[in-house]
Design a protein around this motif. Structure first.
Motif, short mmCIF file in Angstrom:
data_model
loop_
_atom_site.label_atom_id
_atom_site.label_comp_id
_atom_site.label_asym_id
_atom_site.label_seq_id
_atom_site.Cartn_x
_atom_site.Cartn_y
_atom_site.Cartn_z
N GLY A 193 0.86 -1.21 0.06
CA GLY A 193 0.17 0.20 0.03
C GLY A 193 0.60 1.24 -0.08
N ALA A 194 0.33 2.16 -0.50
CA ALA A 194 0.88 3.62 -0.48
C ALA A 194 1.09 4.31 0.85
N ALA A 195 0.14 3.87 1.65
CA ALA A 195 0.03 4.44 3.01
C ALA A 195 0.31 3.24 4.28
N VAL A 196 0.97 3.65 5.29
CA VAL A 196 1.15 2.73 6.21
C VAL A 196 0.52 3.08 7.57
N GLY A 197 0.47 2.34 8.36
CA GLY A 197 -0.06 2.55 9.83
C GLY A 197 -1.29 2.61 10.03
N VAL A 198 -1.85 2.67 11.27
CA VAL A 198 -3.19 2.70 11.50
C VAL A 198 -4.26 3.61 10.98
N TRP A 199 -3.62 5.06 11.29
CA TRP A 199 -4.60 5.86 10.51
C TRP A 199 -4.71 6.03 9.13
N ALA A 200 -3.83 5.31 8.37
CA ALA A 200 -3.93 5.31 7.08
C ALA A 200 -5.30 4.39 6.68
N HIS A 201 -5.53 3.32 7.54
CA HIS A 201 -6.64 2.29 7.28
C HIS A 201 -7.71 2.82 8.12
N LEU A 202 -7.84 3.40 9.10
CA LEU A 202 -8.86 3.75 10.01
C LEU A 202 -9.46 5.19 10.04
N LYS A 203 -8.82 6.16 9.46
CA LYS A 203 -9.25 7.42 9.45
C LYS A 203 -10.60 7.64 8.78
N HIS A 204 -10.59 7.06 7.70
CA HIS A 204 -12.38 7.30 7.17
C HIS A 204 -13.35 6.48 8.01
N GLY A 229 -21.72 7.05 17.01
CA GLY A 229 -20.70 7.98 16.53
C GLY A 229 -19.36 7.36 16.81
N VAL A 230 -18.59 7.58 15.77
CA VAL A 230 -17.08 7.15 15.72
C VAL A 230 -16.15 8.34 15.52
N LEU A 231 -15.29 8.62 16.29
CA LEU A 231 -14.15 9.81 16.09
C LEU A 231 -12.77 8.99 16.35
N VAL A 232 -12.07 9.27 15.11
CA VAL A 232 -10.72 8.93 14.97
C VAL A 232 -9.80 9.74 14.95
N MET A 233 -8.75 9.82 15.72
CA MET A 233 -7.69 10.53 15.89
C MET A 233 -6.48 10.06 15.91
N LEU A 369 -13.28 -6.00 7.57
CA LEU A 369 -13.33 -4.61 6.90
C LEU A 369 -12.45 -4.16 5.71
N ASP A 370 -11.87 -5.30 5.09
CA ASP A 370 -10.91 -4.78 4.40
C ASP A 370 -11.51 -4.06 3.00
N ALA A 371 -12.57 -4.67 2.42
CA ALA A 371 -13.17 -4.04 1.16
C ALA A 371 -13.90 -2.86 1.42
N LEU A 372 -14.55 -2.54 2.70
CA LEU A 372 -14.89 -1.34 2.89
C LEU A 372 -13.89 -0.24 3.11
N ILE A 373 -12.96 -0.72 3.86
CA ILE A 373 -11.86 0.29 4.06
C ILE A 373 -10.94 0.70 2.80
N ASP A 374 -10.85 -0.33 2.09
CA ASP A 374 -10.07 -0.33 0.79
C ASP A 374 -11.07 0.73 -0.09
N SER A 375 -12.16 0.52 -0.02
CA SER A 375 -12.99 1.62 -0.98
C SER A 375 -12.87 2.94 -0.86
N SER A 376 -12.53 3.48 0.79
CA SER A 376 -12.25 4.81 0.87
C SER A 376 -10.95 5.10 0.67
N ARG A 377 -9.72 4.12 0.94
CA ARG A 377 -8.75 4.38 0.40
C ARG A 377 -8.44 4.57 -1.02
N ARG A 378 -8.84 3.87 -1.88
CA ARG A 378 -8.90 4.23 -3.15
C ARG A 378 -9.45 5.51 -3.71
N ALA A 379 -10.70 5.92 -2.94
CA ALA A 379 -11.13 7.17 -3.28
C ALA A 379 -10.14 8.35 -2.92
N GLU A 380 -9.48 8.13 -1.62
CA GLU A 380 -8.72 9.09 -1.20
C GLU A 380 -7.48 9.07 -2.16
N ALA A 381 -6.80 8.11 -2.71
CA ALA A 381 -5.82 7.92 -3.41
C ALA A 381 -6.13 8.86 -4.84
#
Length: 393
Positions: A193-204, A229-233, A369-381
């Motif tokens: 992946g182009a991004a690493v770490g927990v924030w890259a995967h969970l920020k969305h 409600g979910v807040l991610v920092m 959650l991979d497919a759901l999280i990947d859809s957001s990461r693709r949109a961001e990229a």
């Protein structure tokens, strides 16, 4: 005939050369035992190494594939059987080149960070609290699947076994840093992946998660809609923004109160004043912790949360001042926005930002959650690449 160097045309060669030199220096530093005596510094160096290593590895893969392609083309001139191999190598070169271009695109500087997550029951009363507990289990299983650690820093239970709110720390282990997304991820396909770490995967994940189902508290069998409600920092290191945080966290800016911990319904679970509430006077931010047995431990946890909230507040202020084209998150700046619906009657999960739908609700709640999280990461990229291209015009 193409030459391996030609395949780097259009890429920032000076930057790539500097990254290769930095990669070698980071390897040297990570091999030095003295670095690991300072856990915070070692973590920062490890994060940076994971970022640079992906780019350098992609560059080496591209060079190797280009050499293989050229060798196959030379052989094809004498033996036509090598023509198909040369064509496959050429396709691989194109794929790897695009992957390297994506890795070099601008990205969130916090992508390599660990995160603090808050889960809060919302509309729906006890049903919302029960689903909040299910979401906590969902994120715990997702974290385990990636080799991360999830720690519940603070939580308040509901009367029926749900949670009214919970604050979590999710951290990547040393072996997990630098891992790519799942198959078909935001930057997958060419290895990593182009991004690493927990924030890259969970920020969305930040926003309102809506659930539609028949609650256990409903005797008539009617479907209810509840919300969590979910807040991610991104989690702040103690050394992050050192001068800013030193000023903001000065004792004159803090009011620290201690009180007695209590359980559901106000019942006492501790006979000493071990719970801690910290109020940041300049901003009005209030943090409280009561899960630990000692006042000192609760104070440390509360200070940890406060640091990250101050860093997040600073980020939010910067985002508000930035132009829309520089906002690279997928519509998560407005955290009140409904981002996802979990529909139990149809066993479907829908992400309202990307339009992605998953028909495996039970598996999702079990941490898939991979497919759901990947859809957001693709949109961001994709958005980052568009922004980068507009910036070059």
């Amino acid at each position: 005939m193409a030459h391996p160097a030609d395949d780097l045309d259009g890429l920032p060669l000076e930057r790539l050369s500097a990254l290769e030199a930095e990669h070698a220096e980071l390897q040297r530093r990570m091999a030095d035992p003295a670095l690991h005596a300072d856990a915070s510094r070692a973590r920062r160096v490890g994060r940076r190494y994971a970022e640079v290593d992906q780019i350098v590895t992609a560059l080496r893969d591209l060079r190797g594939a280009a050499e293989d392609r050229d060798a196959a083309r030379e052989l094809a001139a004498e033996d036509p059987e090598f023509a198909a191999e040369a064509e496959r190598d050429a396709e691989r070169v194109a794929t790897l080149r695009e992957h390297l271009r994506e890795l070099l695109a601008p990205r969130d500087e916090d992508d390599s960070r660990d995160v603090l997550m808050e889960i809060k029951a919302g509309a729906g009363g006890e049903e919302s609290a029960l689903f909040a507990a299910e979401m906590l289990r969902m994120y715990r299983q997702y974290a385990l699947s990636r080799g991360w650690t999830l720690e519940v820093i603070d939580s308040t239970d509901s009367d029926l076994g749900g949670i009214k709110d919970a604050t979590l720390s999710i951290r990547a282990g040393s072996s997990a840093v630098g891992g790519g997304v799942g198959t078909g991820g935001a930057t997958g396909g060419a290895g990593g992946g182009a991004a690493v770490g927990v924030w890259a995967h969970l920020k969305h994940e930040g926003g309102v998660h809506r659930v539609q189902r028949v609650p256990v508290t409903e005797s008539a069998g009617r479907i209810h809609t509840s919300a969590v409600g979910v807040l991610v920092m991104p989690e702040a290191d103690e050394t992050d923004e050192a001068e800013l945080l030193a000023e903001q966290m000065a004792s004159a800016n803090l009011r620290i109160d201690v009180f007695r911990s209590s359980g559901p319904g106000g019942q006492s679970v501790n006979t000493t004043d071990s719970a801690v509430r910290i109020t940041h006077l300049p901003t009005g931010i209030v943090v409280s912790c009561q899960n630990e047995k000692s006042q000192l431990q609760n104070r440390e946890q509360a200070m940890r949360i406060l640091r990250s909230r101050l860093l997040e507040a600073r980020r939010a202020a910067q985002d508000a001042e930035a132009s829309a084209s520089r906002r690279s998150q997928v519509r998560t700046v407005d955290r009140s926005e409904r981002i996802r619906t979990y529909n139990f009657p149809e066993s479907r999960v829908t992400d309202h930002r990307t339009g992605f739908k998953a028909g495996n609700l039970e598996a999702v709640l079990a941490g898939d959650l991979d497919a759901l999280i990947d859809s957001s990461r693709r949109a961001e990229a994709e958005q980052r690449l568009r922004d980068a291209a507009e910036g070059e015009l």
